[in-house]
Design a protein around this motif. Sequence first.
Motif, PDB file in Angstrom:
ATOM      1  N   LEU A   1       4.229  27.939  21.397  1.00  0.00           N
ATOM      2  CA  LEU A   1       4.434  26.491  21.433  1.00  0.00           C
ATOM      3  C   LEU A   1       5.023  26.072  22.770  1.00  0.00           C
ATOM      4  O   LEU A   1       4.605  25.076  23.374  1.00  0.00           O
ATOM      5  CB  LEU A   1       5.343  26.054  20.285  1.00  0.00           C
ATOM      6  CG  LEU A   1       4.708  26.135  18.903  1.00  0.00           C
ATOM      7  CD1 LEU A   1       5.699  25.697  17.835  1.00  0.00           C
ATOM      8  CD2 LEU A   1       3.453  25.274  18.842  1.00  0.00           C
ATOM      9  N   ALA A   2       5.999  26.861  23.258  1.00  0.00           N
ATOM     10  CA  ALA A   2       6.595  26.558  24.565  1.00  0.00           C
ATOM     11  C   ALA A   2       5.525  26.577  25.649  1.00  0.00           C
ATOM     12  O   ALA A   2       5.454  25.690  26.506  1.00  0.00           O
ATOM     13  CB  ALA A   2       7.692  27.575  24.872  1.00  0.00           C
TER      14      ALA A   2
ATOM     15  N   GLU B   1       2.358  26.117  25.284  1.00  0.00           N
ATOM     16  CA  GLU B   1       1.458  24.970  25.148  1.00  0.00           C
ATOM     17  C   GLU B   1       2.051  23.739  25.816  1.00  0.00           C
ATOM     18  O   GLU B   1       1.339  22.966  26.467  1.00  0.00           O
ATOM     19  CB  GLU B   1       1.168  24.690  23.672  1.00  0.00           C
ATOM     20  CG  GLU B   1      -0.041  25.447  23.167  1.00  0.00           C
ATOM     21  CD  GLU B   1      -0.305  25.228  21.685  1.00  0.00           C
ATOM     22  OE1 GLU B   1       0.547  24.617  21.000  1.00  0.00           O
ATOM     23  OE2 GLU B   1      -1.359  25.696  21.209  1.00  0.00           O
ATOM     24  N   SER B   2       3.371  23.545  25.660  1.00  0.00           N
ATOM     25  CA  SER B   2       3.948  22.348  26.276  1.00  0.00           C
ATOM     26  C   SER B   2       4.009  22.529  27.789  1.00  0.00           C
ATOM     27  O   SER B   2       3.812  21.568  28.541  1.00  0.00           O
ATOM     28  CB  SER B   2       5.316  22.027  25.662  1.00  0.00           C
ATOM     29  OG  SER B   2       6.306  22.812  26.252  1.00  0.00           O
ATOM     30  N   ASP B   3       4.233  23.771  28.268  1.00  0.00           N
ATOM     31  CA  ASP B   3       4.141  24.028  29.709  1.00  0.00           C
ATOM     32  C   ASP B   3       2.772  23.628  30.242  1.00  0.00           C
ATOM     33  O   ASP B   3       2.652  22.985  31.287  1.00  0.00           O
ATOM     34  CB  ASP B   3       4.334  25.531  29.997  1.00  0.00           C
ATOM     35  CG  ASP B   3       5.814  25.914  30.021  1.00  0.00           C
ATOM     36  OD1 ASP B   3       6.650  24.998  29.878  1.00  0.00           O
ATOM     37  OD2 ASP B   3       6.111  27.107  30.175  1.00  0.00           O
TER      38      ASP B   3
ATOM     39  N   ARG C   1       0.652  21.532  28.995  1.00  0.00           N
ATOM     40  CA  ARG C   1       0.463  20.077  28.998  1.00  0.00           C
ATOM     41  C   ARG C   1       1.142  19.455  30.202  1.00  0.00           C
ATOM     42  O   ARG C   1       0.590  18.575  30.867  1.00  0.00           O
ATOM     43  CB  ARG C   1       1.032  19.470  27.705  1.00  0.00           C
ATOM     44  CG  ARG C   1      -0.029  19.281  26.626  1.00  0.00           C
ATOM     45  CD  ARG C   1       0.491  18.369  25.518  1.00  0.00           C
ATOM     46  NE  ARG C   1       1.750  18.874  24.955  1.00  0.00           N
ATOM     47  CZ  ARG C   1       1.810  19.797  23.985  1.00  0.00           C
ATOM     48  NH1 ARG C   1       0.708  20.286  23.480  1.00  0.00           N
ATOM     49  NH2 ARG C   1       2.970  20.204  23.528  1.00  0.00           N
ATOM     50  N   ARG C   2       2.380  19.931  30.480  1.00  0.00           N
ATOM     51  CA  ARG C   2       3.119  19.403  31.626  1.00  0.00           C
ATOM     52  C   ARG C   2       2.340  19.654  32.918  1.00  0.00           C
ATOM     53  O   ARG C   2       2.159  18.772  33.753  1.00  0.00           O
ATOM     54  CB  ARG C   2       4.500  20.070  31.688  1.00  0.00           C
ATOM     55  CG  ARG C   2       5.569  19.248  32.365  1.00  0.00           C
ATOM     56  CD  ARG C   2       6.983  19.767  32.052  1.00  0.00           C
ATOM     57  NE  ARG C   2       7.030  21.185  31.717  1.00  0.00           N
ATOM     58  CZ  ARG C   2       6.892  22.192  32.593  1.00  0.00           C
ATOM     59  NH1 ARG C   2       6.703  21.939  33.871  1.00  0.00           N
ATOM     60  NH2 ARG C   2       6.956  23.448  32.189  1.00  0.00           N
TER      61      ARG C   2
END
Lengths: 340, 340
Positions: free
Chosen positions: A44-45, A47-49, A51-52
């Motif tokens: 999950l981490a 995935e957000s990386d 996206r950023r």
Amino acid sequence: RSPDHHLLDEATRVSELARELQDSASALISRTWNEEQGLRQRALALESDLRRLQSSLASAFKSPSFDHRCAEKVEEEMFRAKFLLSDGDVASLLPSKDHGRFLKMFLGPVNVRATRKEVRLKVKEEYNSYRDRTAFLFLLFPSMLLFLRSWIWKGCFPALPVQLYQAWLLFLYTSLALRENILRVNGSDIRPWWVYHHYCAMLMALISITWEIKGQPDCASKQKGVQLFLVWAIMQGIAMLLQNRYQRQRLYTRIALGKAKRMDVVWGETAGVEGQLWLLCPILFILQGFEAYVGMLLLRTAFVGVVSEWQVVACGALLVLMAVGNFANTVQTLMVKSRF
Amino acid sequence: RSPDHHLLDEATRVSELARELQDSASALISRTWNEEQGLRQRALALESDLRRLQSSLASAFKSPSFDHRCAEKVEEEMFRAKFLLSDGDVASLLPSKDHGRFLKMFLGPVNVRATRKEVRLKVKEEYNSYRDRTAFLFLLFPSMLLFLRSWIWKGCFPALPVQLYQAWLLFLYTSLALRENILRVNGSDIRPWWVYHHYCAMLMALISITWEIKGQPDCASKQKGVQLFLVWAIMQGIAMLLQNRYQRQRLYTRIALGKAKRMDVVWGETAGVEGQLWLLCPILFILQGFEAYVGMLLLRTAFVGVVSEWQVVACGALLVLMAVGNFANTVQTLMVKSRF
Ligand SMILES: CC(C)(COP(=O)(O)OP(=O)(O)OC[C@H]1O[C@@H](n2cnc3c(N)ncnc32)[C@H](O)[C@@H]1OP(=O)(O)O)[C@@H](O)C(=O)NCCC(=O)NCCS
Ligand SMILES: CC(C)(COP(=O)(O)OP(=O)(O)OC[C@H]1O[C@@H](n2cnc3c(N)ncnc32)[C@H](O)[C@@H]1OP(=O)(O)O)[C@@H](O)C(=O)NCCC(=O)NCCS
């Protein structure tokens, strides 16, 4: 000690073993769950990386001094990461978002995703062999109905055999649609259309069951619709047989190469089955043309007025829709493949 | 370093992380698999020990000097071991033999067994709430059809709404049967009959779709069969609502007690829901009697001769069969429960 007591000792031992086994199993399950949770968190981490990074990249593109060679490299790295997240072993641990409404409707919130790749391949193989088995029935049933009609039933279908056949079709398409949805959950790249196509076919089978099979007098013209429907079914059987042959071979090639995933499509393709595809497609196009033609005929029989049930119109419209969709998607598949 | 290169570093880092994650995941999966294999082996050995013990016990029983108090103890230990193997955490690791033909037919060889107990309970809860939602529709649809028939359609059902309703029934029963099979795989003790009952209901829905809805003139008597069918459906809805209320409460009690398994039925029962069962059952018996009565009426309308389609006879016979089966199984459930 007496033999009776020997038995009792033995039973106590077995029951003790069972208890130990239970403890080990429960420990394993909770430990695995915890480790999986850890991996999930990391995914999950990540995935957000990603996206950023995506949005940073988008804003960087706007700056005039932006180095496009660099951007390409960034995109490549990002693609690699995304691919691992969506198709690697992590993917099987992530909450699968895409179980789809159809599966939920029929099965409820149960997980049908297999963790191990070997199992996933087995599901795929079984799907292929299921299609093989049904393709023969697909040819057999309607041919037999048409044959019996002219040889025994004197040009007039009795209702029951036809309806039995239609009920079988409904079951078959439902099961194919369920299986394809399960394959998708397990990471197959099947185009959504091929699944929708089976929803349409389910609908058509259902409608055709309510379609009243009229008897004498003059049943030959009243039963025109049923007859066309059966002819279409025979075609569908032929298409299925051909397609199966090609896809089974393709899967085997891909398994043999040890690469059964999207990125390697080009491998599977160049490795011997590409030729088959170019042979298969013209035949598919002809069958699709014929499918549209049967659809039109159904529409015409309805409008010209011999048979005027709404079922005939609906089936005709669905057939035309399916033909168009099949054609468009086959062409798109070919285009994607030739781009490699 | 330029901001572009910063982006590239970041992307490389993310892609590196993804690779690490992939490696951990793949290691976890294969390690878990190996440990599971170990447990499976132990479980299989235990199963054969149990079989051996069983036959020793059987031959020991034949000897005249056999101590029966000892035998009781042996049986108790064996029962404990068997229970752990079939219902404990090991069970979820063993190859589930009992996926059943129905699930295989529709889904293929996919595993629908959840490893963790929490997930299994969630599936059960969702099944209950699904039944709640459908029970309302079950009352609503046929009531509306019957209402519209007398108020708008002047005593004559048009075919389409009735067939839509019947198609919905077919879907509903299929989905219930699939879900119940999934529950069984996940260790529910549902009696086989309640699942067969839904197979019968599927068959009935399918047959009723082919059932021709005749129009004017004199449709009131021609449509007697459809009307009875709808009355039965309303009853079925009432039975479902009552049964749901009781079973939901029962599940909650069992979850609250932290014991959601067979051995503890007696706990769930004495803890507040037993009273409800004795209230529910007389109502169920009345409904079942009524179900048989509707079945008889259908058979009669067919034989007296107003409606003479085979569909009416088949539906009547199925209804009687279901009523008898439901009654027998409700009685058996009560008998098992009162034995505790
Ligand atoms: C055109 C066609 C041969 C391409 O097949 P392909 O080379 O396997 O296509 P892709 O590479 O896009 O396949 C991607 C995935 O979708 C699957 N797939 C493709 N077409 C499918 C179909 N019609 N049904 C089910 N699965 C299909 C493939 O097996 C593959 O699965 P995987 O990712 O698990 O390995 C195939 O789609 C086809 O036969 N379509 C025509 C069907 C038709 O028109 N029938 C009716 C005629 S009357
Ligand atoms: C008699 C009855 C109330 C008993 O329910 P119960 O106390 O839950 O029965 P049991 O203790 O044997 O239940 C064992 C399991 O089977 C399930 N079960 C029992 N009857 C069921 C049914 N009719 N449908 C689905 N599941 C059922 C229970 O939920 C329980 O599941 P679990 O092991 O996962 O917890 C119930 O079976 C019932 O309502 N039957 C009558 C249905 C009927 O006749 N309908 C038609 C009338 S027209």
